[in-house]
Design a protein around this motif. Structure first.
Motif, PDB file in Angstrom:
ATOM      1  N   GLN A   1       4.343   6.041  -5.396  1.00 23.75           N
ATOM      2  CA  GLN A   1       4.737   6.085  -6.807  1.00 23.75           C
ATOM      3  C   GLN A   1       3.882   7.055  -7.605  1.00 23.75           C
ATOM      4  N   LYS A   2       4.451   7.537  -8.716  1.00 26.38           N
ATOM      5  CA  LYS A   2       3.731   8.441  -9.609  1.00 26.38           C
ATOM      6  C   LYS A   2       3.394   7.791 -10.949  1.00 26.38           C
ATOM      7  N   LYS A   3       4.163   6.760 -11.330  1.00 26.95           N
ATOM      8  CA  LYS A   3       3.940   6.076 -12.603  1.00 26.95           C
ATOM      9  C   LYS A   3       4.027   4.567 -12.407  1.00 26.95           C
ATOM     10  N   PHE A   4       3.199   3.867 -13.192  1.00 29.33           N
ATOM     11  CA  PHE A   4       3.127   2.417 -13.101  1.00 29.33           C
ATOM     12  C   PHE A   4       3.059   1.800 -14.498  1.00 29.33           C
ATOM     13  N   VAL A   5       3.474   0.542 -14.570  1.00 22.02           N
ATOM     14  CA  VAL A   5       3.223  -0.308 -15.729  1.00 22.02           C
ATOM     15  C   VAL A   5       2.537  -1.548 -15.172  1.00 22.02           C
ATOM     16  N   PHE A   6       1.391  -1.883 -15.721  1.00 23.54           N
ATOM     17  CA  PHE A   6       0.690  -3.099 -15.324  1.00 23.54           C
ATOM     18  C   PHE A   6       0.821  -4.104 -16.460  1.00 23.54           C
ATOM     19  N   VAL A   7       1.459  -5.232 -16.176  1.00 28.67           N
ATOM     20  CA  VAL A   7       1.573  -6.324 -17.133  1.00 28.67           C
ATOM     21  C   VAL A   7       0.437  -7.284 -16.794  1.00 28.67           C
TER      22      VAL A   7
ATOM     23  N   TYR B   1     -11.909   5.630 -13.470  1.00 26.34           N
ATOM     24  CA  TYR B   1     -12.799   5.903 -12.344  1.00 26.34           C
ATOM     25  C   TYR B   1     -12.002   6.368 -11.121  1.00 26.34           C
ATOM     26  N   CYS B   2     -10.835   5.770 -10.918  1.00 24.98           N
ATOM     27  CA  CYS B   2      -9.985   6.118  -9.774  1.00 24.98           C
ATOM     28  C   CYS B   2      -9.181   7.401 -10.008  1.00 24.98           C
ATOM     29  N   GLY B   3      -9.310   8.001 -11.197  1.00 21.51           N
ATOM     30  CA  GLY B   3      -8.631   9.265 -11.467  1.00 21.51           C
ATOM     31  C   GLY B   3      -7.236   9.132 -12.042  1.00 21.51           C
ATOM     32  N   MET B   4      -6.864   7.932 -12.480  1.00 21.44           N
ATOM     33  CA  MET B   4      -5.529   7.743 -13.049  1.00 21.44           C
ATOM     34  C   MET B   4      -5.577   7.949 -14.556  1.00 21.44           C
ATOM     35  N   HIS B   5      -4.508   8.515 -15.085  1.00 20.52           N
ATOM     36  CA  HIS B   5      -4.363   8.745 -16.516  1.00 20.52           C
ATOM     37  C   HIS B   5      -3.697   7.518 -17.130  1.00 20.52           C
ATOM     38  N   VAL B   6      -4.362   6.903 -18.093  1.00 27.54           N
ATOM     39  CA  VAL B   6      -3.877   5.678 -18.722  1.00 27.54           C
ATOM     40  C   VAL B   6      -3.339   6.018 -20.105  1.00 27.54           C
TER      41      VAL B   6
ATOM     42  N   ASP C   1      -8.485  -3.090  -4.694  1.00 27.27           N
ATOM     43  CA  ASP C   1      -9.444  -2.818  -3.624  1.00 27.27           C
ATOM     44  C   ASP C   1      -8.764  -2.628  -2.271  1.00 27.27           C
ATOM     45  N   GLY C   2      -7.582  -3.217  -2.094  1.00 25.08           N
ATOM     46  CA  GLY C   2      -6.863  -3.094  -0.834  1.00 25.08           C
ATOM     47  C   GLY C   2      -5.998  -1.853  -0.728  1.00 25.08           C
ATOM     48  N   LEU C   3      -5.913  -1.072  -1.803  1.00 28.59           N
ATOM     49  CA  LEU C   3      -5.079   0.131  -1.801  1.00 28.59           C
ATOM     50  C   LEU C   3      -5.875   1.325  -1.304  1.00 28.59           C
ATOM     51  N   GLN C   4      -5.157   2.358  -0.902  1.00 27.45           N
ATOM     52  CA  GLN C   4      -5.813   3.554  -0.376  1.00 27.45           C
ATOM     53  C   GLN C   4      -6.536   4.280  -1.507  1.00 27.45           C
ATOM     54  N   TYR C   5      -7.824   4.496  -1.317  1.00 29.61           N
ATOM     55  CA  TYR C   5      -8.652   5.167  -2.315  1.00 29.61           C
ATOM     56  C   TYR C   5      -8.983   6.568  -1.829  1.00 29.61           C
ATOM     57  N   PRO C   6      -8.894   7.562  -2.666  1.00 25.28           N
ATOM     58  CA  PRO C   6      -8.499   7.555  -4.069  1.00 25.28           C
ATOM     59  C   PRO C   6      -7.033   7.898  -4.287  1.00 25.28           C
ATOM     60  N   ASP C   7      -6.286   8.129  -3.210  1.00 27.15           N
ATOM     61  CA  ASP C   7      -4.939   8.694  -3.321  1.00 27.15           C
ATOM     62  C   ASP C   7      -3.926   7.836  -4.058  1.00 27.15           C
ATOM     63  N   THR C   8      -4.117   6.531  -4.078  1.00 29.84           N
ATOM     64  CA  THR C   8      -3.137   5.666  -4.732  1.00 29.84           C
ATOM     65  C   THR C   8      -3.047   5.969  -6.221  1.00 29.84           C
ATOM     66  N   PHE C   9      -4.151   6.311  -6.854  1.00 33.11           N
ATOM     67  CA  PHE C   9      -4.160   6.474  -8.310  1.00 33.11           C
ATOM     68  C   PHE C   9      -4.498   7.874  -8.814  1.00 33.11           C
ATOM     69  N   THR C  10      -5.140   8.713  -8.030  1.00 31.26           N
ATOM     70  CA  THR C  10      -5.587  10.012  -8.505  1.00 31.26           C
ATOM     71  C   THR C  10      -4.432  10.850  -9.042  1.00 31.26           C
ATOM     72  N   ASN C  11      -4.597  11.316 -10.271  1.00 29.24           N
ATOM     73  CA  ASN C  11      -3.629  12.170 -10.961  1.00 29.24           C
ATOM     74  C   ASN C  11      -2.267  11.514 -11.176  1.00 29.24           C
TER      75      ASN C  11
ATOM     76  N   ARG D   1       0.836  -1.214   0.000  1.00 30.20           N
ATOM     77  CA  ARG D   1       0.000   0.000   0.000  1.00 30.20           C
ATOM     78  C   ARG D   1       0.860   1.250   0.000  1.00 30.20           C
ATOM     79  N   GLN D   2       1.877   1.267   0.853  1.00 36.06           N
ATOM     80  CA  GLN D   2       2.741   2.451   0.950  1.00 36.06           C
ATOM     81  C   GLN D   2       3.563   2.641  -0.324  1.00 36.06           C
ATOM     82  N   LYS D   3       4.076   1.549  -0.874  1.00 32.47           N
ATOM     83  CA  LYS D   3       4.858   1.628  -2.103  1.00 32.47           C
ATOM     84  C   LYS D   3       4.015   2.177  -3.245  1.00 32.47           C
ATOM     85  N   MET D   4       2.798   1.650  -3.407  1.00 31.32           N
ATOM     86  CA  MET D   4       1.913   2.114  -4.471  1.00 31.32           C
ATOM     87  C   MET D   4       1.510   3.575  -4.251  1.00 31.32           C
TER      88      MET D   4
END
Length: 174
Positions: free
Chosen positions: A70-76, A131-136, A93-103, A64-67
């Motif tokens: 971070q500011k950028k991710f790659v999901f394989v 929906y979580c506010g992340m730019h894909v 679902d186990g990550l902090q919402y919405p801060d983990t992904f927003t912006n 949770r803290q690592k995610m």
């Protein structure tokens, strides 16, 4: 730093092997990248670290803290039953919402044994991240028939490697 998420809990998965290749691509471009392998999640996290127990499981809290940091991710993302693995949804679902992904920003790579290259899975996941506010990133390589294009730890399809390399450049600039 970019975190690469190997999005299945299947031991010895191709997702992990492709994640390692992506990590090498990024490192070759001078970008630090780590891998978050969902196969290493605590086995009980679905029952002991979600909902009212969010933030209370030391084994999942590290992720949770690592995610969160971070500011950028790659999901394989491998294709499972026409979508993505359930463990990935439970992880999200186990990550902090919405801060983990927003912006924040991410790139998606789809893997499948069949011909779709996990297209439906990437579409489903894009909807969730939006929906979580992340730019894909729009460029989403779909590595169809990956089993026929992977030997001895390497992707043998030159076009697939070009797609991953181009996506990495786009993600860096994103």
């Amino acid at each position: 730093m970019i975190s690469i998420i190997s999005s299945t809990n299947r031991k010895g998965s191709l997702s992990k092997k492709i994640s390692l290749i992506y990590q090498n691509i990024l490192q070759g471009k001078g970008i630090d990248a780590d891998i978050i392998d969902l196969a290493n999640l605590p086995h009980d996290f679905i029952f002991s670290a979600l909902y009212e127990n969010a933030g209370k499981h030391p084994g999942l809290d590290t992720y949770r803290q690592k995610m969160l940091s971070q500011k950028k991710f790659v999901f394989v993302v491998p294709e499972y039953n026409g979508s993505f693995p359930g463990v990935l949804k439970a992880f999200i679902d186990g990550l902090q919402y919405p801060d983990t992904f927003t912006n924040k920003k991410c790139a998606l790579v789809g893997l499948s044994a069949g011909v779709q290259g996990a297209g439906p899975a990437l579409s489903h996941l894009t909807d969730i991240f939006n929906y979580c506010g992340m730019h894909v990133l729009a460029q989403k390589p779909r590595l169809a028939g990956i089993n026929q294009h992977f030997k001895e730890g390497q992707i043998t399809n030159a076009v697939y490697m070009e797609l991953l390399d181009a996506q990495a450049d786009e993600l860096i600039a994103f």
